[in-house]
Scaffold this motif. Structure first.
Motif, PDB file in Angstrom:
ATOM      1  N   LEU A  13      -4.371   3.698   1.071  1.00 15.64           N
ATOM      2  CA  LEU A  13      -3.601   3.444  -0.287  1.00 15.64           C
ATOM      3  C   LEU A  13      -4.168   3.745  -1.642  1.00 15.64           C
ATOM      4  O   LEU A  13      -3.731   3.704  -3.199  1.00 15.64           O
ATOM      5  CB  LEU A  13      -2.624   1.691  -1.050  1.00 15.64           C
ATOM      6  N   ALA A  14      -5.510   3.518  -1.651  1.00 15.43           N
ATOM      7  CA  ALA A  14      -6.767   4.333  -2.402  1.00 15.43           C
ATOM      8  C   ALA A  14      -6.297   4.836  -3.738  1.00 15.43           C
ATOM      9  O   ALA A  14      -5.928   4.570  -4.975  1.00 15.43           O
ATOM     10  CB  ALA A  14      -8.054   4.210  -1.833  1.00 15.43           C
ATOM     11  N   PRO A  15      -5.451   6.354  -3.415  1.00 17.76           N
ATOM     12  CA  PRO A  15      -5.513   7.055  -4.179  1.00 17.76           C
ATOM     13  C   PRO A  15      -4.064   7.212  -4.991  1.00 17.76           C
ATOM     14  O   PRO A  15      -3.849   7.344  -6.114  1.00 17.76           O
ATOM     15  CB  PRO A  15      -5.085   8.286  -3.423  1.00 17.76           C
ATOM     16  N   TYR A  16      -3.263   5.985  -4.702  1.00 15.63           N
ATOM     17  CA  TYR A  16      -2.633   5.342  -5.231  1.00 15.63           C
ATOM     18  C   TYR A  16      -3.509   4.353  -5.838  1.00 15.63           C
ATOM     19  O   TYR A  16      -2.465   3.751  -7.484  1.00 15.63           O
ATOM     20  CB  TYR A  16      -0.890   4.833  -4.731  1.00 15.63           C
ATOM     21  N   LEU A  17      -3.331   2.777  -5.934  1.00 15.40           N
ATOM     22  CA  LEU A  17      -3.701   1.625  -6.626  1.00 15.40           C
ATOM     23  C   LEU A  17      -5.232   1.931  -6.812  1.00 15.40           C
ATOM     24  O   LEU A  17      -5.393   1.103  -8.221  1.00 15.40           O
ATOM     25  CB  LEU A  17      -3.801   0.732  -5.058  1.00 15.40           C
ATOM     26  N   SER A  18      -5.702   2.525  -6.559  1.00 11.24           N
ATOM     27  CA  SER A  18      -7.268   2.779  -7.238  1.00 11.24           C
ATOM     28  C   SER A  18      -7.198   2.949  -9.029  1.00 11.24           C
ATOM     29  O   SER A  18      -6.489   3.784  -9.717  1.00 11.24           O
ATOM     30  CB  SER A  18      -8.436   3.688  -6.773  1.00 11.24           C
ATOM     31  N   PRO A  19      -8.621   2.365  -9.426  1.00 14.97           N
ATOM     32  CA  PRO A  19      -8.405   2.886 -11.200  1.00 14.97           C
ATOM     33  C   PRO A  19      -8.158   4.062 -11.522  1.00 14.97           C
ATOM     34  O   PRO A  19      -7.875   5.050 -12.696  1.00 14.97           O
ATOM     35  CB  PRO A  19      -9.700   1.682 -11.559  1.00 14.97           C
ATOM     36  N   ASP A  20      -8.859   5.538 -10.405  1.00 18.80           N
ATOM     37  CA  ASP A  20      -9.020   6.034 -10.677  1.00 18.80           C
ATOM     38  C   ASP A  20      -8.476   7.191 -10.115  1.00 18.80           C
ATOM     39  O   ASP A  20      -7.676   8.486 -10.264  1.00 18.80           O
ATOM     40  CB  ASP A  20     -10.370   7.201 -10.680  1.00 18.80           C
ATOM     41  N   ALA A  21      -6.491   6.714  -9.904  1.00 15.86           N
ATOM     42  CA  ALA A  21      -5.743   7.278  -9.116  1.00 15.86           C
ATOM     43  C   ALA A  21      -5.313   8.200 -10.586  1.00 15.86           C
ATOM     44  O   ALA A  21      -5.429   8.031 -11.365  1.00 15.86           O
ATOM     45  CB  ALA A  21      -4.957   6.479  -8.370  1.00 15.86           C
ATOM     46  N   ASN A  47      -6.877   0.053   2.563  1.00 16.51           N
ATOM     47  CA  ASN A  47      -7.517  -0.161   0.805  1.00 16.51           C
ATOM     48  C   ASN A  47      -6.030  -0.757   0.337  1.00 16.51           C
ATOM     49  O   ASN A  47      -6.138   0.320  -0.473  1.00 16.51           O
ATOM     50  CB  ASN A  47      -7.912   1.592   0.412  1.00 16.51           C
ATOM     51  N   HIS A  48      -5.919  -1.611   0.404  1.00 13.79           N
ATOM     52  CA  HIS A  48      -4.177  -2.490   0.214  1.00 13.79           C
ATOM     53  C   HIS A  48      -4.567  -3.276  -0.828  1.00 13.79           C
ATOM     54  O   HIS A  48      -3.759  -3.818  -1.711  1.00 13.79           O
ATOM     55  CB  HIS A  48      -3.374  -3.252   1.066  1.00 13.79           C
ATOM     56  N   GLY A  49      -6.300  -3.890  -1.066  1.00 21.28           N
ATOM     57  CA  GLY A  49      -6.643  -4.090  -2.126  1.00 21.28           C
ATOM     58  C   GLY A  49      -6.780  -6.013  -1.150  1.00 21.28           C
ATOM     59  O   GLY A  49      -6.689  -7.201  -2.519  1.00 21.28           O
ATOM     60  N   ILE A  50      -6.159  -6.016  -0.587  1.00 25.93           N
ATOM     61  CA  ILE A  50      -6.643  -7.469  -0.234  1.00 25.93           C
ATOM     62  C   ILE A  50      -7.893  -8.214   0.676  1.00 25.93           C
ATOM     63  O   ILE A  50      -8.159  -7.368   1.554  1.00 25.93           O
ATOM     64  CB  ILE A  50      -5.172  -8.333   0.467  1.00 25.93           C
ATOM     65  N   ASN A 150       1.670 -11.033  -2.638  1.00 26.06           N
ATOM     66  CA  ASN A 150       3.083 -10.900  -3.154  1.00 26.06           C
ATOM     67  C   ASN A 150       2.079 -10.523  -4.328  1.00 26.06           C
ATOM     68  O   ASN A 150       3.336  -9.241  -5.073  1.00 26.06           O
ATOM     69  CB  ASN A 150       2.810 -12.135  -4.463  1.00 26.06           C
ATOM     70  N   ARG A 151       1.277 -10.189  -4.396  1.00 27.30           N
ATOM     71  CA  ARG A 151       0.770  -9.091  -5.494  1.00 27.30           C
ATOM     72  C   ARG A 151       1.157  -7.552  -4.603  1.00 27.30           C
ATOM     73  O   ARG A 151       1.806  -6.359  -5.415  1.00 27.30           O
ATOM     74  CB  ARG A 151      -0.735  -8.773  -5.595  1.00 27.30           C
ATOM     75  N   LEU A 152       0.675  -7.288  -3.734  1.00 29.74           N
ATOM     76  CA  LEU A 152       0.826  -5.994  -2.893  1.00 29.74           C
ATOM     77  C   LEU A 152       2.151  -5.127  -2.635  1.00 29.74           C
ATOM     78  O   LEU A 152       2.464  -4.337  -2.793  1.00 29.74           O
ATOM     79  CB  LEU A 152      -0.398  -5.925  -1.172  1.00 29.74           C
ATOM     80  N   GLY A 153       2.902  -6.638  -2.036  1.00 31.12           N
ATOM     81  CA  GLY A 153       4.466  -7.138  -2.442  1.00 31.12           C
ATOM     82  C   GLY A 153       5.281  -5.830  -3.389  1.00 31.12           C
ATOM     83  O   GLY A 153       6.106  -5.777  -3.153  1.00 31.12           O
ATOM     84  N   ARG A 154       4.736  -6.345  -4.586  1.00 30.85           N
ATOM     85  CA  ARG A 154       5.434  -5.627  -5.791  1.00 30.85           C
ATOM     86  C   ARG A 154       5.112  -4.145  -5.604  1.00 30.85           C
ATOM     87  O   ARG A 154       5.878  -3.183  -5.696  1.00 30.85           O
ATOM     88  CB  ARG A 154       4.571  -6.218  -7.364  1.00 30.85           C
ATOM     89  N   GLU A 155       3.688  -3.589  -5.415  1.00 32.40           N
ATOM     90  CA  GLU A 155       3.145  -2.028  -5.190  1.00 32.40           C
ATOM     91  C   GLU A 155       4.227  -1.345  -4.725  1.00 32.40           C
ATOM     92  O   GLU A 155       4.136  -0.845  -4.856  1.00 32.40           O
ATOM     93  CB  GLU A 155       1.668  -2.245  -4.768  1.00 32.40           C
ATOM     94  N   ILE A 156       4.393  -2.125  -2.755  1.00 32.68           N
ATOM     95  CA  ILE A 156       4.574  -1.085  -1.923  1.00 32.68           C
ATOM     96  C   ILE A 156       6.714  -1.180  -2.560  1.00 32.68           C
ATOM     97  O   ILE A 156       7.022   0.106  -2.375  1.00 32.68           O
ATOM     98  CB  ILE A 156       5.076  -2.224  -0.943  1.00 32.68           C
ATOM     99  N   TRP A 157       7.275  -2.317  -3.479  1.00 29.79           N
ATOM    100  CA  TRP A 157       8.585  -1.961  -3.647  1.00 29.79           C
ATOM    101  C   TRP A 157       8.030  -0.917  -4.414  1.00 29.79           C
ATOM    102  O   TRP A 157       9.296   0.065  -4.538  1.00 29.79           O
ATOM    103  CB  TRP A 157       8.790  -3.414  -4.305  1.00 29.79           C
TER     104      TRP A 157
END
Ligand SMILES: O=C(O)CCC(=O)C(=O)O
Ligand SMILES: [Fe+2]
Length: 332
Positions: A13-21, A47-50, A150-157
């Motif tokens: 998930l890094a290429p989606y979540l990271s600040p330099d995505a 790399n899901h952020g949790i 909860n935060r990750l669930g929102r990103e996946i949605w």
């Protein structure tokens, strides 16, 4: 027999979540997620952020809670709770058609709200008294993990929404006060289960996005794919994501909601934690403005959850139906 050849996709998930995505790195992840959920209904993420420390603390917290005396756990029974928070004993749920009740025991929390709101989805959480389990050993780590998941669930949605060609912001249309339930689970060792008994029998999840943390090394989850069972190894810092029936319906069948089950074949207990990230109770299919044909057209999230609970679950003999039906709509 589980298939040895098939594995679930593992998505970074890094290429989606990271600040330099970048828009293009995000588009790649969106496409990977769409392909995985369209084919399997499930995928694994890194790399899901949790933070790993938060995952470990949660697992220890669940273990600690499950070790308190049985009568103290039963005093927090979800069967007595109007919004299905608290403790579920081994055998409390029984899927229609199953031969035996599940071996697992579990503890539920959700989005806390001060008062109990009918029809039994929102309300206060139950926590063990600090004399029984100090807050630092259960409540604090559990609450902190709840916020992360909860935060990750929102990103996946948002990934799933974009995979259907809609802007991620569409999420805000059905998530003003979303139902997000977290189920902390303990599976007993194999020798403590009955012959033929599952930790969790084969089922699909009812609703939206499920984020699953498995205790590393404690395998047992299997996912059905074209008639075969794919084992999903429990790997350190790898989370498992799946789409529930509501997403499959809302997507018009683009996304799959796959059957899965858990058999703990090990001689050690297995801890896991599933977060079920649904949506607002009054939301209808956001992809067709509530007017479309097919699954979940005019059905609200609340309708769907209540209906699925009633059709998929029955109680073990000896339990009173009213104990279950009274506001208890969250069995998974
Ligand atoms: O514990 C697991 O690995 C899966 C649990 C699950 O499928 C559920 O609770 O719906
Ligand atoms: Fe499940």
């Amino acid at each position: 027999m589980p298939s040895a050849d098939l594995v679930l996709p593992l998505i970074d998930l890094a290429p989606y979540l990271s600040p330099d995505a970048t828009p293009s790195s995000k588009a790649t992840v969106i496409a990977q997620v769409r392909a995985a959920v369209a084919e399997f209904g499930f995928f694994q993420v890194i790399n899901h952020g949790i933070p790993l420390a938060s995952q470990h603390a949660l697992i220890e917290a669940i273990r600690t809670l499950m070790r308190i005396p049985k009568e103290d756990k039963l005093a927090m029974s979800f069967l007595k709770n109007p919004c299905r928070r608290g403790y579920e004993g081994s055998g409390d749920t029984f899927r229609t058609g199953d031969k035996m009740h599940d071996a697992k025991e579990a503890f539920y929390i959700g989005r806390p709200s001060e008062k109990i709101e009918p029809p039994g989805f929102h309300g206060p959480n139950i926590w063990p008294s600090p004399e029984l389990v100090p807050e630092a050993e259960f409540r604090d780590p559990v609450w902190s993990y709840y916020q992360e998941t909860n935060r990750l669930g929102r990103e996946i949605w948002q990934l799933l929404i974009q995979g259907l060609g809609h802007p991620g912001e569409l999420l805000s249309q059905f998530t003003k006060k979303p139902v997000v339930m977290m189920k902390m689970i303990r599976y007993p060792p194999f020798s403590s289960t009955l012959p033929g008994q599952f930790g969790v029998g084969a089922h699909t999840d009812f609703g939206g996005v499920t984020v699953l943390l498995q205790e590393a090394g404690r395998n047992g989850l299997e996912v059905e794919h074209k008639g075969e069972w794919i084992p999903v190894p429990a790997l350190e810092n790898v989370l498992v994501i799946n789409a529930g029936d509501m997403i499959a319906g809302w997507s018009g069948g683009v996304y799959q909601s796959a059957k899965h089950r858990v058999i703990n074949k090990g001689e050690e207990e297995r801890i896991s934690c599933a977060t079920f990230w649904h949506g607002d109770l009054d939301a209808t299919n956001p992809f067709i403005d509530g007017k479309g044909e097919g699954a979940a057209g005019d059905e609200t999230v609340a309708d769907l959850l209540v209906k699925r609970f009633r059709s998929q679950f029955s109680l073990m003999k000896g339990k009173k139906t009213e104990e279950v039906v009274r506001g208890e709509v969250f069995a998974h």
